[in-house]
Motif scaffolding. Structure first.
Motif, PDB file in Angstrom:
ATOM      1  N   ILE A  84      40.604  49.917  30.087  1.00 45.86           N
ATOM      2  CA  ILE A  84      40.646  50.580  31.386  1.00 45.86           C
ATOM      3  C   ILE A  84      39.955  49.733  32.450  1.00 45.86           C
ATOM      4  CG2 ILE A  84      39.871  52.601  32.690  1.00 45.86           C
ATOM      5  CD1 ILE A  84      40.140  54.201  30.062  1.00 45.86           C
ATOM      6  N   GLY A  85      38.776  49.203  32.114  1.00 50.66           N
ATOM      7  CA  GLY A  85      38.023  48.410  33.077  1.00 50.66           C
ATOM      8  C   GLY A  85      38.735  47.133  33.479  1.00 50.66           C
ATOM      9  N   THR A  88      41.819  47.980  35.709  1.00 49.07           N
ATOM     10  CA  THR A  88      41.334  48.393  37.031  1.00 49.07           C
ATOM     11  C   THR A  88      40.745  47.214  37.800  1.00 49.07           C
ATOM     12  OG1 THR A  88      40.814  50.589  36.156  1.00 49.07           O
ATOM     13  CG2 THR A  88      39.804  49.980  38.250  1.00 49.07           C
ATOM     14  N   GLY A  89      39.952  46.397  37.119  1.00 47.34           N
ATOM     15  CA  GLY A  89      39.274  45.295  37.790  1.00 47.34           C
ATOM     16  C   GLY A  89      40.156  44.112  38.107  1.00 47.34           C
ATOM     17  N   SER A  91      42.384  43.831  40.078  1.00 48.78           N
ATOM     18  CA  SER A  91      42.717  43.741  41.502  1.00 48.78           C
ATOM     19  C   SER A  91      42.003  42.580  42.174  1.00 48.78           C
ATOM     20  CB  SER A  91      42.348  45.046  42.214  1.00 48.78           C
ATOM     21  OG  SER A  91      40.964  45.325  42.073  1.00 48.78           O
ATOM     22  N   ALA A 142      35.487  45.196  33.695  1.00 47.83           N
ATOM     23  CA  ALA A 142      35.430  44.873  35.119  1.00 47.83           C
ATOM     24  C   ALA A 142      35.238  43.373  35.333  1.00 47.83           C
ATOM     25  CB  ALA A 142      34.300  45.651  35.785  1.00 47.83           C
ATOM     26  N   GLY A 186      47.149  44.192  33.375  1.00 47.33           N
ATOM     27  CA  GLY A 186      46.652  44.405  34.731  1.00 47.33           C
ATOM     28  C   GLY A 186      47.335  43.507  35.744  1.00 47.33           C
ATOM     29  N   TRP A 189      50.947  44.703  36.194  1.00 48.22           N
ATOM     30  CA  TRP A 189      50.970  45.950  36.951  1.00 48.22           C
ATOM     31  C   TRP A 189      50.838  45.681  38.454  1.00 48.22           C
ATOM     32  CZ3 TRP A 189      46.209  49.330  37.991  1.00 48.22           C
ATOM     33  CH2 TRP A 189      46.592  50.508  38.650  1.00 48.22           C
ATOM     34  N   ARG A 190      50.045  44.683  38.807  1.00 49.06           N
ATOM     35  CA  ARG A 190      49.814  44.375  40.217  1.00 49.06           C
ATOM     36  C   ARG A 190      50.778  43.313  40.742  1.00 49.06           C
ATOM     37  NH1 ARG A 190      45.244  47.046  41.447  1.00 49.06           N
ATOM     38  NH2 ARG A 190      43.903  47.638  39.694  1.00 49.06           N
TER      39      ARG A 190
END
Length: 248
Positions: A84-85, A88-89, A91, A142, A186, A189-190
Motif C-alpha cells: 500500500i505504501g 501510494t508513494g 506519486s 513510502a 504504482g 497505475w500513474r
C-alpha cells in the motif's frame, strides 16, 4: 529514453557491480543500481530499469529459503503495508521532480549507510511485532515509492527480529519481491512506467546474475566485513553528493 551505447554499457557495468554486492552481502542490488543510475539518468528511468533484474534475483532469493509459509504468516501485515505504501508513494517518482527525488534518494542512502556502519544491532520484542511490522512496512513502502530503494527501514527491522541466517535471507527476499511488484504497479497505475526500458531491463538480468556469481567467489576470498564497510562508505559519499543537488 534512448538506449545509446553509453547507456547500455553503464547499465551493464552498474548491474554487474550491484549483483556482486548482492552476492557478497545478500542484499544491496537495488541500492547500488538506484544510487549509480540515479546519478546518471532520472530516478524514474532508473527505477524502470531496476524492476526486472530485481524481481528475478529476489524471487530466486525468496524461493531458496526453508520457511516461506511461516514467514508469510508472520510478516503478512508488513508486506501488505509495503504494498500500500509503495503504490501510494510512487506519486513522487512519477511526478518527474528530478531534483527532489534525486535528493530524497541521496538522503535514503546516507541514512542507510550511516545506520549500518555505526548502529548496534537492534532487537524487537515479540509483543511489539503486531503493531510495529505494519508501521515499518508503511514507511518502507513510502520510501520505496518515492526513491526506488527498498531497504530502509525494512532491512534493519528484519535483522532485529532474531531470525536465523537462512530465514533472514528469505525474509529479505520476500520484502524485496513485494516492493518490486508494488513499485511496478504504482508506476503503471500513474502512467509513469517507462515501457521502452523493458528490453534493456531484461538484458540487465545477465550482468546482475554474473555479478552475483562473482560476488559469491569474492565472499570466499575476502572478508565480507571489510567489503561491506567500504561499500557502505562509498554509498555514504554517493548519497551526500546526490543530496547536494537540491541546493546547486
Amino acid at each position: 529514453m534512448e538506449a545509446s551505447i553509453w547507456l547500455v554499457t553503464a547499465v551493464g557495468v552498474t548491474f554487474f557491480a550491484a549483483g556482486m554486492v548482492k552476492g557478497v552481502t545478500g542484499m544491496g542490488l537495488p541500492t547500488v543500481a538506484m544510487g549509480v543510475l540515479g546519478a546518471l539518468i532520472s530516478p524514474l528511468a532508473a527505477a524502470s530499469l531496476l524492476l526486472i533484474p530485481s524481481f528475478v534475483t529476489n524471487v530466486w532469493q525468496l524461493l531458496s529459503g526453508p520457511a516461506f509459509g511461516a514467514l508469510a504468516r508472520r510478516l503478512w501485515l508488513m508486506m501488505l503495508a509495503i504494498l500500500i505504501g509503495t503504490v501510494t508513494g510512487s506519486s513522487l517518482l512519477a511526478s518527474g521532480e528530478t531534483r527532489l527525488t534525486t535528493s530524497a534518494l541521496g538522503a535514503v542512502l546516507v541514512a542507510y549507510s550511516t545506520y549500518t556502519l555505526f548502529a548496534r544491532q537492534l532487537h524487537v520484542p515479540a509483543r511489539l511485532e503486531p503493531w510495529l511490522s505494519p508501521l515499518i512496512g508503511g514507511i518502507t513502502g513510502a520510501v520505496t515509492g518515492g526513491t526506488g530503494v527498498f531497504v530502509v527501514p525494512a532491512v534493519p527491522y528484519l535483522q532485529a527480529l532474531g531470525l536465523d541466517k537462512d530465514s533472514l535471507v528469505q525474509a529479505l527476499g520476500l520484502s524485496f519481491t513485494i516492493s518490486t511488484v508494488a513499485l511496478a504497479a504504482g508506476l503503471l497505475w500513474r502512467g509513469a512506467f517507462e515501457i521502452d526500458n523493458l528490453a534493456l531491463s531484461a538484458l540487465a538480468i545477465v550482468p546482475a546474475l554474473l555479478g552475483m556469481w562473482a560476488g559469491q567467489i569474492i565472499r570466499d576470498k575476502v572478508s565480507p566485513a571489510v567489503f561491506r564497510r567500504w561499500f557502505l562508505i562509498c554509498l555514504l559519499v554517493l548519497g551526500v553528493e546526490m543530496m547536494s543537488r537540491l541546493f546547486f
